[in-house]
Write an enzyme that holds these catalytic residues in place. Structure first.
Site, PDB file in Angstrom:
ATOM      1  N   TRP A   5       0.857  -1.048  -0.272  1.00 47.23           N
ATOM      2  CA  TRP A   5       0.033   0.019   0.058  1.00 47.23           C
ATOM      3  C   TRP A   5       1.091   1.440  -0.032  1.00 47.23           C
ATOM      4  O   TRP A   5       1.728   1.337   0.886  1.00 47.23           O
ATOM      5  CB  TRP A   5      -0.799   0.194   1.166  1.00 47.23           C
ATOM      6  CG  TRP A   5      -1.899   1.155   1.453  1.00 47.23           C
ATOM      7  CD1 TRP A   5      -2.730   1.686   0.508  1.00 47.23           C
ATOM      8  CD2 TRP A   5      -1.864   1.769   2.430  1.00 47.23           C
ATOM      9  NE1 TRP A   5      -3.524   2.524   1.037  1.00 47.23           N
ATOM     10  CE2 TRP A   5      -3.036   2.906   2.352  1.00 47.23           C
ATOM     11  CE3 TRP A   5      -1.479   2.075   3.817  1.00 47.23           C
ATOM     12  CZ2 TRP A   5      -3.459   3.684   3.285  1.00 47.23           C
ATOM     13  CZ3 TRP A   5      -2.091   2.683   4.694  1.00 47.23           C
ATOM     14  CH2 TRP A   5      -2.707   3.535   4.676  1.00 47.23           C
TER      15      TRP A   5
ATOM     16  N   ASP B 216      -0.689  -5.339   9.505  1.00 44.06           N
ATOM     17  CA  ASP B 216      -1.588  -4.508   9.116  1.00 44.06           C
ATOM     18  C   ASP B 216      -2.797  -5.195   8.892  1.00 44.06           C
ATOM     19  O   ASP B 216      -2.762  -6.076   7.952  1.00 44.06           O
ATOM     20  CB  ASP B 216      -1.050  -3.787   7.820  1.00 44.06           C
ATOM     21  CG  ASP B 216      -2.095  -2.678   7.582  1.00 44.06           C
ATOM     22  OD1 ASP B 216      -3.007  -2.442   8.232  1.00 44.06           O
ATOM     23  OD2 ASP B 216      -1.705  -1.795   6.525  1.00 44.06           O
TER      24      ASP B 216
ATOM     25  N   LYS C  12     -12.968  -0.747   6.231  1.00 41.21           N
ATOM     26  CA  LYS C  12     -13.706  -1.457   5.303  1.00 41.21           C
ATOM     27  C   LYS C  12     -14.811  -2.475   5.644  1.00 41.21           C
ATOM     28  O   LYS C  12     -15.871  -2.658   5.353  1.00 41.21           O
ATOM     29  CB  LYS C  12     -12.701  -2.429   4.601  1.00 41.21           C
ATOM     30  CG  LYS C  12     -11.377  -1.599   4.161  1.00 41.21           C
ATOM     31  CD  LYS C  12     -11.316  -0.568   3.015  1.00 41.21           C
ATOM     32  CE  LYS C  12     -10.179   0.055   3.095  1.00 41.21           C
ATOM     33  NZ  LYS C  12      -9.686   0.791   2.031  1.00 41.21           N
TER      34      LYS C  12
HETATM   35  C1  LIG Z   1      -3.428  -2.193   3.627  1.00 38.87           C
HETATM   36  C2  LIG Z   1      -4.125  -1.160   4.189  1.00 38.87           C
HETATM   37  N1  LIG Z   1      -3.474  -0.580   5.348  1.00 38.87           N
HETATM   38  C3  LIG Z   1      -3.986   0.219   5.740  1.00 38.87           C
HETATM   39  C4  LIG Z   1      -5.052   1.040   5.372  1.00 38.87           C
HETATM   40  C5  LIG Z   1      -5.495   2.219   6.209  1.00 38.87           C
HETATM   41  O1  LIG Z   1      -6.958   2.544   6.018  1.00 38.87           O
HETATM   42  P1  LIG Z   1      -7.580   3.395   7.028  1.00 38.87           P
HETATM   43  O2  LIG Z   1      -6.669   4.346   7.547  1.00 38.87           O
HETATM   44  O3  LIG Z   1      -8.615   4.226   6.362  1.00 38.87           O
HETATM   45  O4  LIG Z   1      -8.117   2.473   8.075  1.00 38.87           O
HETATM   46  C6  LIG Z   1      -5.718   0.627   3.925  1.00 38.87           C
HETATM   47  C7  LIG Z   1      -6.559   1.508   3.396  1.00 38.87           C
HETATM   48  O5  LIG Z   1      -6.724   1.338   2.071  1.00 38.87           O
HETATM   49  C8  LIG Z   1      -4.940  -0.339   3.325  1.00 38.87           C
HETATM   50  O6  LIG Z   1      -5.208  -0.772   2.184  1.00 38.87           O
END
Ligand SMILES: Cc1ncc(COP(=O)(O)O)c(C=O)c1O
Length: 426
Positions: A141, A222, A258
């Site tokens: 990411w 993560d 999500k």
């Molecule tokens: C792999 C991964 N980690 C962390 C996140 C963090 O998302 P958020 O800060 O919206 O919870 C995302 C969001 O797309 C992600 O794809």
């Protein structure tokens, strides 16, 4: 004074325009496109079959309960957030029967969604962990390297994805982690790896665990897609639970963006599993030192929604049903896109293209093999640009498409665009 001289006099006039975020910039470009056939597959957010954002029924119900409860106030939360939320979040990821939780070896702090949880974890490691190198999968990411770099860690890649097989480069992964200095931090996507949709099998996770434990590498999970990948909250947490079951230490960043559709509420948690309750308690005290000057304490509303849902058996069950429905719709989109491409004879065309240009046989079966929100199509930057220009289909330039942004009506349009892109650009 004229507007232009205002501009020249600005103490910020030297500030250069920063580039759009590569992921969020896709939506910016999509919004500017007036063509009604446009399709946004860049966005990492769930859409219904009608292409609309979804607020889960269970979330609406929980919110209604919160609104009806006149005893609720808007006081500050403690620095580490809502206690019920933290306890339930730890159980959700580590399992209700987790020994680590029973032995009070886990500290959990509420943070600003997954990103905030990663950042707080990274800041803590930079201050209190002896090894400052974090290995992240290649690719990963796009925000990961920035989060860790800014926290003061030094970021190195480990091999993860093999473009030839469109699957895991397991050998490369083992070699790179095997060569990492003892004690290094390793970022692992708990499930539904973003952007590739490629996860290790349970057997491979076990080998990764053994290697990492034998070298004293510190796992930082993560977990942004628990339940969203397979439809099962437990199945999607297996990797994490394997590492916790061996009694060793690890970090885990959770996001409810999500799996509960709470994107803008920014609800997440960072857990640190320690060897003893005493260490966990001291670690928690230092997490407070990280959080307090950063944002003081987290917001109350989203975490309250999550806590209500996770603590009530009926609401929890309702959530799992809605979560499964989202996961199933994504899986069905994979199948429909795969079928549409097969019907167009893409398997043969792609095989032909790949044999000539990258010397690898291939087909579109990776679309149904990959898991989670994204498909890593294998389309190159030029093909992506072509699809945006000619078909008004938006995605990140690495060829990642969000299956959650697709619906049955748009599948033929996407299949046409992929067909044309592969046929006209090698
Ligand atoms: C792999 C991964 N980690 C962390 C996140 C963090 O998302 P958020 O800060 O919206 O919870 C995302 C969001 O797309 C992600 O794809």
């Amino acid at each position: 004074m004229s507007a232009s001289s205002d501009h020249q006099d600005s103490v910020f006039s030297h500030v250069v325009q920063a580039p759009e975020d590569p992921i969020l910039g896709v939506t910016v470009a999509y919004n500017k496109d007036p063509n009604p056939i446009k399709l946004n597959l860049g966005v990492g957010a769930y859409r219904t079959e009608e292409g609309k954002p979804l607020v889960l029924n269970v979330v609406r119900r929980a919110e209604q309960m919160l609104v009806n409860d006149q005893s609720r106030v808007k006081e500050y939360l403690p620095i580490i957030g809502l206690s019920d939320f933290n306890k339930s979040s730890a159980k959700l990821i580590f399992g209700a029967d987790s020994t680590a939780i029973q032995e009070n070896r886990v500290t959990t702090v509420q943070c600003l969604s997954g990103t905030g949880s990663l950042r707080v974890g990274a800041e803590f490691l930079a201050r209190h962990y002896h090894e400052h190198t974090i290995y992240i999968p290649q690719p990963t990411w796009g925000n990961h390297p920035k989060i860790f770099n800014l926290a003061g860690l030094s970021v190195k890649p480990y091999r993860y994805y093999n473009p030839q097989t469109r699957g895991l480069d397991f050998q490369g992964l083992l070699e790179d982690l095997g060569a990492a200095p003892s004690g290094a931090i390793v970022l692992l996507h708990a499930c539904a790896h973003n952007p590739t949709g490629v996860d290790p099998t349970l057997d491979q996770w076990e080998q990764i665990r053994q290697l990492m434990r034998s070298k004293g590498l510190l796992p930082f999970f993560d977990s942004a897609y628990q339940g969203f990948a397979s439809g099962s909250l437990d199945a999607d947490a297996q990797s994490v639970r394997m590492f916790v079951a061996d009694g060793g230490e690890c970090l885990a960043a959770q996001s409810y963006a999500k799996n509960m559709g709470l994107y803008g509420e920014r609800v997440g948690a960072l857990s640190i599993v320690c060897k003893t309750a005493d260490v966990a308690s001291r670690v928690e005290s230092q997490l407070k030192m990280v959080i307090r000057p950063m944002y003081s304490n987290p917001p109350i509303h989203g975490a309250s929604i999550v806590a209500v849902i996770l603590k009530d058996r009926d609401l929890y069950n309702e959530w799992t049903v809605e979560l499964k429905a989202m996961a199933d719709r994504i899986i069905s989109m994979r199948k429909q896109l795969f079928d549409a491409l097969q019907a167009k004879g893409m398997a043969y065309k792609l095989l032909f293209t790949l044999v000539i240009h990258v010397c690898t046989p291939g087909d579109w079966s990776h679309i149904i093999k990959q898991i989670g929100m994204f498909t890593f199509t294998g389309l190159n930057t030029e093909q992506v640009a072509f699809m945006t220009r000619e078909y008004h289909i938006y995605m990140t330039s690495d060829g990642r498409i969000s299956m959650a942004g697709l619906n049955s009506r748009k599948v033929p349009h996407l299949a046409d665009a992929i067909h044309a892109a592969v046929a006209s650009i090698a």
